[in-house]
Scaffold this motif. Structure first.
Motif, PDB file in Angstrom:
ATOM      1  N   LEU A   1      15.671  31.197 -19.875  1.00 27.08           N
ATOM      2  CA  LEU A   1      14.086  31.671 -19.612  1.00 27.08           C
ATOM      3  C   LEU A   1      13.318  32.449 -20.679  1.00 27.08           C
ATOM      4  CD1 LEU A   1      14.050  31.706 -15.721  1.00 27.08           C
ATOM      5  CD2 LEU A   1      13.563  29.696 -17.053  1.00 27.08           C
ATOM      6  N   CYS A   2      14.469  33.168 -21.131  1.00 22.98           N
ATOM      7  CA  CYS A   2      13.917  34.268 -22.175  1.00 22.98           C
ATOM      8  C   CYS A   2      14.959  35.137 -22.508  1.00 22.98           C
ATOM      9  CB  CYS A   2      12.822  35.233 -20.959  1.00 22.98           C
ATOM     10  SG  CYS A   2      11.924  36.532 -22.105  1.00 22.98           S
ATOM     11  N   ARG A   3      14.748  35.625 -23.836  1.00 24.01           N
ATOM     12  CA  ARG A   3      15.587  36.371 -24.376  1.00 24.01           C
ATOM     13  C   ARG A   3      14.670  37.891 -24.457  1.00 24.01           C
ATOM     14  NH1 ARG A   3      20.473  34.303 -26.443  1.00 24.01           N
ATOM     15  NH2 ARG A   3      20.290  32.237 -26.601  1.00 24.01           N
ATOM     16  N   LEU A   4      15.022  38.913 -23.969  1.00 23.94           N
ATOM     17  CA  LEU A   4      14.164  40.258 -23.942  1.00 23.94           C
ATOM     18  C   LEU A   4      14.915  41.034 -24.999  1.00 23.94           C
ATOM     19  CD1 LEU A   4      14.333  41.120 -20.298  1.00 23.94           C
ATOM     20  CD2 LEU A   4      12.784  39.737 -21.287  1.00 23.94           C
ATOM     21  N   ASP A   5      13.922  41.268 -25.991  1.00 25.52           N
ATOM     22  CA  ASP A   5      14.313  42.326 -27.160  1.00 25.52           C
ATOM     23  C   ASP A   5      14.074  43.719 -26.834  1.00 25.52           C
ATOM     24  OD1 ASP A   5      14.581  43.502 -29.552  1.00 25.52           O
ATOM     25  OD2 ASP A   5      12.980  42.688 -30.573  1.00 25.52           O
TER      26      ASP A   5
ATOM     27  N   ARG B   1       8.691  37.761 -13.318  1.00 24.07           N
ATOM     28  CA  ARG B   1       8.983  38.940 -13.852  1.00 24.07           C
ATOM     29  C   ARG B   1      10.433  39.484 -13.703  1.00 24.07           C
ATOM     30  NH1 ARG B   1       4.795  41.866 -10.157  1.00 24.07           N
ATOM     31  NH2 ARG B   1       5.525  40.187  -9.038  1.00 24.07           N
ATOM     32  N   VAL B   2      11.019  40.299 -14.444  1.00 19.43           N
ATOM     33  CA  VAL B   2      12.385  40.886 -14.225  1.00 19.43           C
ATOM     34  C   VAL B   2      12.192  42.236 -14.417  1.00 19.43           C
ATOM     35  CG1 VAL B   2      12.819  40.392 -16.631  1.00 19.43           C
ATOM     36  CG2 VAL B   2      14.890  40.527 -15.051  1.00 19.43           C
ATOM     37  N   VAL B   3      12.949  43.306 -13.864  1.00 21.04           N
ATOM     38  CA  VAL B   3      12.823  44.834 -14.069  1.00 21.04           C
ATOM     39  C   VAL B   3      14.081  44.802 -14.513  1.00 21.04           C
ATOM     40  CG1 VAL B   3      13.410  45.116 -11.451  1.00 21.04           C
ATOM     41  CG2 VAL B   3      12.473  47.108 -13.120  1.00 21.04           C
ATOM     42  N   ILE B   4      14.297  45.635 -15.737  1.00 24.79           N
ATOM     43  CA  ILE B   4      15.574  46.274 -16.133  1.00 24.79           C
ATOM     44  C   ILE B   4      15.636  47.629 -16.296  1.00 24.79           C
ATOM     45  CG2 ILE B   4      15.970  43.959 -17.593  1.00 24.79           C
ATOM     46  CD1 ILE B   4      15.167  45.681 -20.014  1.00 24.79           C
ATOM     47  N   GLY B   5      16.734  48.159 -16.272  1.00 26.60           N
ATOM     48  CA  GLY B   5      17.050  49.506 -16.408  1.00 26.60           C
ATOM     49  C   GLY B   5      18.444  49.995 -17.099  1.00 26.60           C
TER      50      GLY B   5
ATOM     51  N   ALA C   1      12.794  52.452 -16.367  1.00 28.85           N
ATOM     52  CA  ALA C   1      12.738  51.141 -15.950  1.00 28.85           C
ATOM     53  C   ALA C   1      11.675  50.233 -16.751  1.00 28.85           C
ATOM     54  CB  ALA C   1      12.608  50.674 -14.504  1.00 28.85           C
ATOM     55  N   ILE C   2      11.838  49.146 -17.102  1.00 31.33           N
ATOM     56  CA  ILE C   2      10.932  48.291 -17.826  1.00 31.33           C
ATOM     57  C   ILE C   2      10.811  46.753 -16.909  1.00 31.33           C
ATOM     58  CG2 ILE C   2      10.220  47.100 -19.821  1.00 31.33           C
ATOM     59  CD1 ILE C   2      11.811  49.296 -21.211  1.00 31.33           C
ATOM     60  N   VAL C   3       9.629  46.520 -16.564  1.00 24.21           N
ATOM     61  CA  VAL C   3       9.177  44.958 -15.889  1.00 24.21           C
ATOM     62  C   VAL C   3       8.847  44.433 -17.121  1.00 24.21           C
ATOM     63  CG1 VAL C   3       7.578  44.112 -14.417  1.00 24.21           C
ATOM     64  CG2 VAL C   3       8.643  46.288 -13.686  1.00 24.21           C
ATOM     65  N   TRP C   4       9.324  43.370 -17.129  1.00 19.39           N
ATOM     66  CA  TRP C   4       9.048  42.173 -18.090  1.00 19.39           C
ATOM     67  C   TRP C   4       8.282  41.063 -17.812  1.00 19.39           C
ATOM     68  CZ3 TRP C   4      10.754  43.030 -23.483  1.00 19.39           C
ATOM     69  CH2 TRP C   4      11.445  43.921 -23.703  1.00 19.39           C
ATOM     70  N   SER C   5       7.497  40.329 -18.325  1.00 21.79           N
ATOM     71  CA  SER C   5       7.132  38.927 -18.154  1.00 21.79           C
ATOM     72  C   SER C   5       8.229  37.858 -18.733  1.00 21.79           C
ATOM     73  CB  SER C   5       5.810  38.723 -18.873  1.00 21.79           C
ATOM     74  OG  SER C   5       5.306  37.278 -19.058  1.00 21.79           O
TER      75      SER C   5
ATOM     76  N   LEU D   1       5.448  46.830 -17.835  1.00 19.79           N
ATOM     77  CA  LEU D   1       5.226  48.135 -17.334  1.00 19.79           C
ATOM     78  C   LEU D   1       6.474  48.767 -17.717  1.00 19.79           C
ATOM     79  CD1 LEU D   1       4.384  47.324 -13.585  1.00 19.79           C
ATOM     80  CD2 LEU D   1       2.899  48.155 -15.079  1.00 19.79           C
ATOM     81  N   LEU D   2       6.028  50.213 -18.018  1.00 22.11           N
ATOM     82  CA  LEU D   2       7.282  51.190 -18.479  1.00 22.11           C
ATOM     83  C   LEU D   2       7.062  52.255 -17.369  1.00 22.11           C
ATOM     84  CD1 LEU D   2       9.480  52.265 -20.255  1.00 22.11           C
ATOM     85  CD2 LEU D   2       7.749  53.640 -21.355  1.00 22.11           C
ATOM     86  N   LEU D   3       8.184  52.353 -16.377  1.00 26.60           N
ATOM     87  CA  LEU D   3       8.289  53.353 -15.365  1.00 26.60           C
ATOM     88  C   LEU D   3       9.257  54.543 -15.652  1.00 26.60           C
ATOM     89  CD1 LEU D   3       8.682  50.576 -12.754  1.00 26.60           C
ATOM     90  CD2 LEU D   3       6.558  51.395 -13.514  1.00 26.60           C
ATOM     91  N   PRO D   4       8.630  55.626 -15.980  1.00 26.40           N
ATOM     92  CA  PRO D   4       9.471  56.892 -16.111  1.00 26.40           C
ATOM     93  C   PRO D   4      10.311  57.441 -14.865  1.00 26.40           C
ATOM     94  CG  PRO D   4       7.257  57.457 -16.244  1.00 26.40           C
ATOM     95  CD  PRO D   4       7.218  56.095 -15.975  1.00 26.40           C
ATOM     96  N   CYS D   5      11.246  57.773 -15.173  1.00 21.24           N
ATOM     97  CA  CYS D   5      12.187  58.254 -14.104  1.00 21.24           C
ATOM     98  C   CYS D   5      12.295  59.738 -14.343  1.00 21.24           C
ATOM     99  CB  CYS D   5      13.415  57.355 -13.688  1.00 21.24           C
ATOM    100  SG  CYS D   5      13.177  55.748 -13.542  1.00 21.24           S
TER     101      CYS D   5
END
Length: 105
Positions: free
Chosen positions: A16-20, A37-41, A48-52, A60-64
């Motif tokens: 489906l997608c390769r996330l750089d 969407r996929v969330v990775i961390g 954490a980053i939410v990707w299309s 989205l970039l979510l600071p922890c």
């Protein structure tokens, strides 16, 4: 060494997608129920980053507050992050708005 994440449709065996993600080492990933969407961390980072999945671009970039220890997609278009300091944060997956912070007593 290549850094990144690959999103697959396991039922169809379709890429489906390769996330750089640059130097970001992916430790956690969860796809949203809509599969858009996929969330990775990473446990080596504090975000954490939410990707299309459609565009392979970050949404989205979510600071922890500390090193990330987990991510989870929740009902109601929300997601949760868990930090190494024991803080769980609930976010709006649509806007990135911080909704709740839950800390260990």
């Amino acid at each position: 060494r290549e850094f990144g994440a690959t999103v697959w449709n396991a039922d169809r065996g379709q890429l489906l997608c390769r996330l750089d993600v640059g130097g970001f080492v992916v430790s956690f990933a969860e796809i949203f129920p809509d599969e858009n969407r996929v969330v990775i961390g990473s446990d080596m980072d504090s975000r954490a980053i939410v990707w299309s999945v459609a565009t392979c671009a970050p949404l989205l970039l979510l600071p922890c507050s500390d090193w990330l220890k987990g991510v989870a997609v929740l009902a109601g278009d929300r997601l949760a992050t868990l930090d190494s300091d024991g803080v769980a944060t609930i976010w709006s997956a649509a806007s990135g708005e911080l909704l709740h912070t839950l800390a260990r007593p």
